[in-house]
Each structure stands twice: as structure tokens, then as C-alpha cells.
Design an enzyme around this catalytic site. Structure first.
Site, PDB file in Angstrom:
ATOM      1  N   HIS A  32     -63.691  -0.969  64.303  1.00  0.00           N
ATOM      2  CA  HIS A  32     -62.243  -0.747  64.416  1.00  0.00           C
ATOM      3  C   HIS A  32     -61.767  -1.454  65.674  1.00  0.00           C
ATOM      4  O   HIS A  32     -62.195  -1.130  66.782  1.00  0.00           O
ATOM      5  CB  HIS A  32     -61.907   0.743  64.478  1.00  0.00           C
ATOM      6  CG  HIS A  32     -60.439   1.013  64.448  1.00  0.00           C
ATOM      7  ND1 HIS A  32     -59.744   1.239  63.282  1.00  0.00           N
ATOM      8  CD2 HIS A  32     -59.517   1.068  65.449  1.00  0.00           C
ATOM      9  CE1 HIS A  32     -58.467   1.429  63.560  1.00  0.00           C
ATOM     10  NE2 HIS A  32     -58.306   1.324  64.871  1.00  0.00           N
ATOM     11  N   CYS A  33     -60.869  -2.423  65.504  1.00  0.00           N
ATOM     12  CA  CYS A  33     -60.451  -3.278  66.613  1.00  0.00           C
ATOM     13  C   CYS A  33     -59.110  -2.801  67.171  1.00  0.00           C
ATOM     14  O   CYS A  33     -58.088  -2.835  66.467  1.00  0.00           O
ATOM     15  CB  CYS A  33     -60.336  -4.727  66.158  1.00  0.00           C
ATOM     16  SG  CYS A  33     -59.897  -5.870  67.487  1.00  0.00           S
ATOM     17  N   PRO A  34     -59.067  -2.356  68.424  1.00  0.00           N
ATOM     18  CA  PRO A  34     -57.784  -1.919  69.004  1.00  0.00           C
ATOM     19  C   PRO A  34     -56.828  -3.077  69.253  1.00  0.00           C
ATOM     20  O   PRO A  34     -55.615  -2.867  69.344  1.00  0.00           O
ATOM     21  CB  PRO A  34     -58.206  -1.254  70.319  1.00  0.00           C
ATOM     22  CG  PRO A  34     -59.507  -1.887  70.672  1.00  0.00           C
ATOM     23  CD  PRO A  34     -60.188  -2.182  69.375  1.00  0.00           C
ATOM     24  N   ASN A  38     -55.239  -3.266  65.986  1.00  0.00           N
ATOM     25  CA  ASN A  38     -54.855  -1.941  65.469  1.00  0.00           C
ATOM     26  C   ASN A  38     -55.203  -1.806  63.991  1.00  0.00           C
ATOM     27  O   ASN A  38     -54.406  -1.338  63.180  1.00  0.00           O
ATOM     28  CB  ASN A  38     -53.362  -1.683  65.690  1.00  0.00           C
ATOM     29  CG  ASN A  38     -53.004  -0.220  65.466  1.00  0.00           C
ATOM     30  OD1 ASN A  38     -53.828   0.659  65.696  1.00  0.00           O
ATOM     31  ND2 ASN A  38     -51.785   0.040  65.024  1.00  0.00           N
ATOM     32  N   ASN A  39     -56.414  -2.241  63.654  1.00  0.00           N
ATOM     33  CA  ASN A  39     -56.826  -2.216  62.256  1.00  0.00           C
ATOM     34  C   ASN A  39     -58.349  -2.223  62.197  1.00  0.00           C
ATOM     35  O   ASN A  39     -59.022  -2.620  63.147  1.00  0.00           O
ATOM     36  CB  ASN A  39     -56.279  -3.433  61.512  1.00  0.00           C
ATOM     37  CG  ASN A  39     -56.305  -3.253  60.012  1.00  0.00           C
ATOM     38  OD1 ASN A  39     -56.667  -2.191  59.506  1.00  0.00           O
ATOM     39  ND2 ASN A  39     -55.919  -4.283  59.282  1.00  0.00           N
TER      40      ASN A  39
END
Length: 302
Positions: free
Chosen positions: A104-106, A109-110
Site C-alpha cells: 500500500h503506497c501512501p 494513496n492506493n
């Protein structure tokens, strides 16, 4: 003019791939992996342990599932109420199971998974090229800044800041992009690097690797004209993946390659599960390779 054209090409590709990475919804397991109403009731009635596993084994007997938990049990998600497909994981941030989840990549945001992993790679590549291009075109003015070759205005501080920002982002992006290129070449996800996939017979960190060429095609597809464009072209459906450990021919011995002679006598043979039609052409060369290897082994024994 050349610099302006090149700049806008890199900028548009960077924005396009970034947009696709952010707004492409992560794919979830299909309905066949969800438990039926009767199976849910049976699972809730049974006490935890072998009886629940029997219900899950019965529900997953016709599904293309090869991986297990550390204890050898069927991978089941209590929150989504489904049997997890291979390489699928539950994201605590999105609160749902994501097919071939990488992380999950901040920054976007996805969740980065099967549906947008190609876009994420292109985003890293084009952002790296964008920063390198800016640093390269700004370098001569950055040198003039330190040699007092620029007019004494506030704009020269903007030149210095631009070069430092582009150079620092280039260093960080190059390491991240290089890491994900290595993941693609080995057909691994970030989660699988930290915890290798566990198959029924043993743990194998390279269980999904089919060779560099096939690993690359799984992410970018067969048509090379789409490789550099943020257009979805990955192979498969995200629910099942070809693996070098699975013997597709029921007539042949089902013991995966790499096991020792003592393992052949154990009842830990890999179950023959149907793979999806969308991946049959990837397995064609693999099966030929397996048959050739089997003939070579027979020749050695003779």
C-alpha cells in the site's frame, strides 16, 4: 525547442502514469472465491481447527490455489469471507483483499497490485527520467551559480533549489525503480520478498518465477507496443498464476522439481488445479521444457 519538446513528453508520460496509478481501482477476488451461504454457516458452526479446514478444503477443491499458510492450512480471510487466491493479501488500509498485492503506497494513496503494478513501474520510470532531464538541463546554470556567472537576481536561487531537488529525487527514485525491476525479473512482490510463498510441499521463494522473459511478459504483456504506455496489458486475471512447481500433466509424476529422493515417498504431492485460459500460452514453453528435462533425465538413467 528540442529541450521543450523532450520536457513536455517526459512530463505528460509522468503525469499520465501517475494518474493511472492513483485512480486505477485495485482488483478483488472474483465471486468463485467467496464462500457460499451454506459454507459460511458450516464454517461458523464448526469449532476452530481441523473441522474448519475440512470445510475450506471442500470449498477450495476446484479453485486454482497452490499456496498455503505457515501451518499448511487453506488461506482464508475472516474479514472478506473468501478463500484467498495465490498472491492475494488483505490490505489493512483499504480493508479488502487485493489481487497480487505488492504494497500500500501512501504516495499514491492506493494499493499497488495486479491492476496497477505496470502503471506504478512506469510512474517510477518516467518520474526518474523527468528528474534526470531537469538536473541535466539545469547543470550548466548550476555551475555558473558557483562561478558567479549568473546575473545577481533572486532567480539564481531558484536554479540552485531546482537542481538539488531534481538530483535528490533522482537518487531515491533510481534505487526504488531498480528494486522493482529486480522484483519483475524474479516475478516477486514486495510482500513475497519479506515472506516467501508457502506451497503445500515446502516454502519456495522462486515458485512463481518462469524465467526473465516470461516474468516480464506477465507484467507488461505480449504486445511490445504497449509496454511504454500506461495502458493495462498484464497477462492473466490476477486470481491464478503459472508456477514452475506445478506439474500440469496428470500422466507425469506430480513431484515438483528440486525435491530430494526422500520427499518422493511422502504424500505431499502438489494438487493438480486448473489454471485460467488467459495463461495457457505462458505455460506452453514451460511444459515443453519440462518434457525435455524429463527425457534428458531418462537418458541419464539409461
Amino acid at each position: 525547442v528540442v529541450c521543450l519538446v523532450a520536457y513536455h513528453i517526459f512530463f505528460m508520460l509522468f503525469v499520465w502514469s501517475y494518474w493511472k496509478t492513483i485512480f486505477t481501482l485495485p482488483m478483488n477476488p472474483s465471486k468463485e472465491f467467496h464462500l457460499s451461504y451454506s459454507d459460511k454457516e458450516s464454517l461458523e458452526r464448526e469449532p476452530r481447527g481441523e473441522s474448519q479446514q475440512e470445510v475450506l478444503r471442500r470449498a477450495a477443491k476446484d479453485l486454482p490455489i497452490y499456496t498455503r499458510t505457515m501451518s499448511g492450512a487453506i488461506r482464508y480471510c475472516d474479514r472478506c469471507h473468501l478463500v484467498k487466491p495465490d498472491r492475494c493479501h488483505h490490505c489493512s488500509v483499504c480493508d479488502k483483499c487485493i489481487l497480487k498485492m505488492d504494497h500500500h503506497c501512501p504516495w499514491v494513496n492506493n494499493c499497488v497490485g495486479f491492476s496497477n503494478y505496470k502503471f506504478f513501474l512506469l510512474f517510477l520510470a518516467y518520474s526518474l527520467l523527468y528528474c534526470l532531464f531537469i538536473a541535466a538541463t539545469d547543470l550548466q546554470y548550476f555551475i555558473k551559480f558557483w562561478t558567479n556567472g549568473l546575473p545577481d537576481t533572486q532567480a539564481k536561487f531558484h536554479i540552485m533549489f531546482l537542481f538539488f531537488a531534481a538530483a535528490m529525487f533522482s537518487v531515491s527514485l533510481s534505487s526504488l525503480f531498480g528494486y522493482h525491476c529486480w522484483l519483475v525479473s524474479k516475478n516477486k512482490s514486495t510482500l513475497e520478498v519479506f515472506r516467501a510463498p508457502i506451497f503445500r510441499h515446502r516454502t519456495d521463494k522462486n515458485g512463481f518465477s518462469l524465467g526473465f522473459s516470461k516474468n516480464l511478459r506477465q507484467v507488461f504483456g505480449d504486445e511490445k507496443k504497449y509496454w511504454l504506455l500506461p495502458v493495462f496489458s498484464s497477462l492473466g486475471d490476477g486470481c491464478s498464476f503459472p508456477t514452475c512447481l506445478v506439474n500440469q500433466d496428470p500422466e507425469q509424476a506430480s513431484t515438483p522439481g528440486g525435491l530430494n529422493s526422500t520427499s518422493k515417498n511422502e504424500n505431499h504431492m502438489f494438487p493438480a488445479k486448473p489454471l485460467r485460459d488467459s495463461q495457457s500460452h505462458l505455460l506452453t514453453d514451460t511444459l515443453s521444457w519440462s518434457e525435455t528435462s524429463a527425457k534428458a533425465e531418462k537418458g541419464k538413467v539409461g
